[in-house]
Design an enzyme around this catalytic site. Structure first.
Site, short mmCIF file in Angstrom:
data_model
loop_
_atom_site.label_atom_id
_atom_site.label_comp_id
_atom_site.label_asym_id
_atom_site.label_seq_id
_atom_site.Cartn_x
_atom_site.Cartn_y
_atom_site.Cartn_z
N HIS A 152 0.74 -1.39 -0.08
CA HIS A 152 -0.03 0.14 -0.09
C HIS A 152 0.90 1.21 0.00
O HIS A 152 0.69 1.99 0.91
CB HIS A 152 -1.00 -0.06 1.12
CG HIS A 152 -1.73 -1.05 1.29
ND1 HIS A 152 -2.72 -1.42 2.31
CD2 HIS A 152 -2.03 -2.31 0.53
CE1 HIS A 152 -3.47 -2.39 2.08
NE2 HIS A 152 -3.11 -3.02 1.04
N ARG A 214 -7.56 3.79 1.07
CA ARG A 214 -6.85 2.64 1.36
C ARG A 214 -5.56 2.48 0.51
O ARG A 214 -4.35 2.51 1.05
CB ARG A 214 -7.69 1.21 1.25
CG ARG A 214 -7.12 0.15 1.72
CD ARG A 214 -7.89 -1.32 1.58
NE ARG A 214 -7.37 -2.31 1.96
CZ ARG A 214 -6.70 -3.05 1.13
NH1 ARG A 214 -6.71 -2.91 -0.29
NH2 ARG A 214 -6.19 -4.39 1.65
N GLY A 233 -9.49 -2.01 -2.81
CA GLY A 233 -10.30 -2.26 -1.59
C GLY A 233 -9.64 -3.59 -0.80
O GLY A 233 -9.02 -4.08 -1.38
N PRO A 234 -10.44 -3.84 0.23
CA PRO A 234 -9.89 -5.09 0.84
C PRO A 234 -10.48 -6.49 0.62
O PRO A 234 -11.70 -6.74 0.51
CB PRO A 234 -10.34 -4.85 2.30
CG PRO A 234 -11.82 -4.11 2.07
CD PRO A 234 -11.51 -3.12 1.04
#
Length: 354
Positions: A152, A214, A233-234
């Protein structure tokens, strides 16, 4: 000129390519017929984990995560080394990421990951091209110590229609930082090209433009000036967002289509069961074109209907897209350690869209 199909290319999966520093390309791009029957041309091959596309006149400049700029001109690929003040981090997803050309094309701005006392960090710097040596050299530090974790890193750079530099940053795998307005993590930042804070930024004396992100990796603007961003996204629930100044996009408090007062839900999301892993985006004619890594495609979002469709598939992981005139250019990212590289991957492709 030989013809290939994506099915033929797929037969070469798991064959590791070699990355040469100098490669001759065909004067006319090689053609590839993708599964949707639209003709895609191969402009260049043997790219080394390319991350962002820039074009000045008829010359492409692609940043490569390993620390080089791939210059493609007249059918020839040459690699221009980048001399940085800090050694590039070897963490996953890290390295030389975003890159934009400025001024006359001999200067640029780059985003890269390095390590300090074993901790990965990101910085934004200016680069100048030593034309004689064909080497890019770090010249000025614009912003340092952007948080970074094992993943990330964010990393997309873009010059907006207001001539400001926009920077996407990831949450550095510490989700709570995305809601912390005093942290640079999990944000879209806005700055002048000299690194100073614009007087009209939404947060006084702050680079913050939007927060609650994120891992945003794509930025684009509509002709009317509306701003869009792509975001991982997760697991699923990847997002395409319409960005507003000082908007809070919810991570980690809401995901997907969830709602909470003061937070903005996505324009579109991949849903609970689908992963796109969207990266670079580009705009043309009321459509967003979206590079999809996990989705292994170039996707198209009609901004009039909010309908998503697949424009190109079966080329593997796609990292960035770029619109120039009648054509869409995009780069595969199968050599990034998460893909299955075919012979002569990665590639720069071209598709006529007008």
């Amino acid at each position: 000129m030989k013809k290939l199909t994506i099915l033929f290319v797929a037969s070469f999966l798991l064959i590791l390519m070699g990355c040469n520093s100098n490669n001759e390309m065909d004067e006319e791009p090689e053609s590839v017929d993708v599964s949707n029957q639209q003709k895609v041309e191969v402009v260049a091959e043997d790219l080394d984990i390319p991350w962002s596309i820039n074009k000045r006149d008829d010359v492409f400049y692609l940043s490569e995560r390993t620390g080089t700029i791939a210059k493609i001109e007249g059918g020839e690929l040459t690699r221009q080394p980048v001399e940085l003040e800090k050694s590039l981090s070897t963490a996953q997803e890290a390295g030389l990421l975003g890159f934009v050309l400025i001024d006359d094309g001999t200067k640029g701005i780059a985003y890269y990951t390095y390590e300090l006392d074993g901790q990965p960090l990101n910085r934004v710097v200016t680069l100048s091209l030593d034309d004689q040596k064909q080497v890019w050299v770090e010249t000025d530090l614009l912003l340092d110590e952007i948080p970074s974790g094992a993943f990330h890193h964010g990393g997309r750079l873009a010059i907006g229609p207001d001539d400001k530099l926009y920077v996407t940053t990831g949450d550095a795998t510490e989700p709570e930082l995305a809601q912390d307005q005093n942290s640079l993590a999990g944000k879209i930042l806005r700055m002048n090209k000299d690194g100073s804070i614009p007087e009209d930024n939404p947060s006084k004396e702050s680079y913050l433009y939007s927060y609650g992100h994120r891992n945003p990796q794509g930025l684009a603007w509509r002709d009317e000036g509306e701003m869009y961003a792509s975001e991982h996204g997760p697991t699923a629930n990847d997002e395409i967002n319409k960005i507003t100044a000082h908007g809070n996009y919810g991570w980690p408090e809401i995901t997907g289509t969830e709602e909470k007062e003061g937070m903005i839900t996505p324009l579109v999301t991949s849903g609970d069961d689908t992963t796109w892993a969207p990266s670079g985006i580009a705009y043309a004619d009321n459509n967003l074109y979206i590079a999809s890594l996990r989705g292994t495609a170039v996707m198209q979002l009609n901004l009039e209907t909010n309908e998503m469709s697949t424009l190109v598939s079966e080329v593997g992981r796609v990292r960035d897209v770029y619109v120039d005139g009648d054509h869409l250019y995009f780069i595969s990212n199968n050599t990034d350690g998460r893909g299955n590289p075919a012979e002569q991957d990665d590639r720069l492709y071209r598709l006529k869209i007008r």
